[in-house]
Scaffold this motif. Structure first.
Motif, short mmCIF file in Angstrom:
data_model
loop_
_atom_site.label_atom_id
_atom_site.label_comp_id
_atom_site.label_asym_id
_atom_site.label_seq_id
_atom_site.Cartn_x
_atom_site.Cartn_y
_atom_site.Cartn_z
N ASP A 27 0.95 -0.93 0.12
CA ASP A 27 -0.16 0.01 0.49
C ASP A 27 0.60 0.85 0.05
N ALA A 28 0.55 2.40 -0.79
CA ALA A 28 1.40 3.78 -0.59
C ALA A 28 0.53 4.08 0.23
N CYS A 29 1.40 5.23 1.06
CA CYS A 29 0.57 6.60 1.35
C CYS A 29 -0.17 7.82 0.89
N ALA A 59 2.21 11.84 2.47
CA ALA A 59 3.41 11.97 3.30
C ALA A 59 4.18 12.74 3.45
N ASP A 85 7.50 7.85 4.97
CA ASP A 85 6.26 8.26 3.70
C ASP A 85 6.62 8.23 2.60
N ASP A 86 7.86 9.51 2.58
CA ASP A 86 7.84 8.81 1.10
C ASP A 86 9.03 7.56 0.30
N GLN A 133 7.84 4.67 1.81
CA GLN A 133 7.15 3.53 1.35
C GLN A 133 6.23 4.33 -0.12
N CYS A 134 6.33 5.17 -0.20
CA CYS A 134 5.29 5.42 -0.98
C CYS A 134 6.11 5.77 -2.69
N TRP A 147 5.90 1.63 -3.49
CA TRP A 147 5.13 1.29 -4.16
C TRP A 147 4.84 1.61 -5.56
#
Length: 163
Positions: free
Chosen positions: A42-44, A47, A52-53, A55-56, A59
């Motif tokens: 899953d994407a945040c 961000a 968060d960046d 992770q995104c 993704w």
């Protein structure tokens, strides 16, 4: 018309450099080949910080095959401070060592890179992490103007030769 809202990165290439440098820090400098299982499911949606960046951006790479993931890490991964980014030629040579059963050619490296970068760009745009459309740099505009001017000159000389 381009979206003028504030984005996290100006270009997908910057986001990828950020991702692979942070990945190296998180792995204490002992990074191995990036594999699809490492990428988040899953994407945040918002961000708020570097994690968060990370992770995104990860993704956005979902769906790429192992060669595409490897190539992105080879081209955008850390090479040390002050060292220039690796070239397609370096990636081609490294690919032959990393995947001995695969015959890497320079053209294929370029094609795989364009495809993988396109996938990442679409994801980053969807998440609002890069602008919706890329602005042309002054260098690109000058290059385009020279090309158009050169074509006009050639067309004019051809017409003169016919007459």
């Amino acid at each position: 018309m381009c979206d003028e809202t504030k984005t996290r990165f100006r270009r997908a290439e910057e986001a990828l450099r950020f991702y692979f440098r942070l990945r190296e820090l998180l792995h204490s400098g002992r990074t191995r080949r990036l594999v699809a299982d490492e990428l988040p499911a899953d994407a945040c949606m918002v961000a708020a910080n570097a994690m968060d960046d990370y992770q995104c951006i990860g993704w956005c790479m979902r769906g790429l095959d192992e060669i595409s993931l490897w190539l992105l890490s080879e081209l955008y991964g850390p090479t040390g401070f002050g060292v220039r980014r690796r070239t397609f030629s370096h990636a081609c040579k490294a690919g032959r060592l990393e995947f001995p059963d695969h015959e890497f050619r320079l053209r294929e490296v370029g094609i795989v890179h364009e495809h993988a970068l396109g996938v990442v760009k679409r994801g980053l745009r969807r998440l609002g992490m890069i602008p919706g459309c890329q602005r042309q740099s002054a260098h690109d505009r000058r290059r385009r103007i020279r090309t158009v001017g050169k074509r006009a000159h050639l067309q004019g000389s051809r017409a003169a030769n016919r007459g």
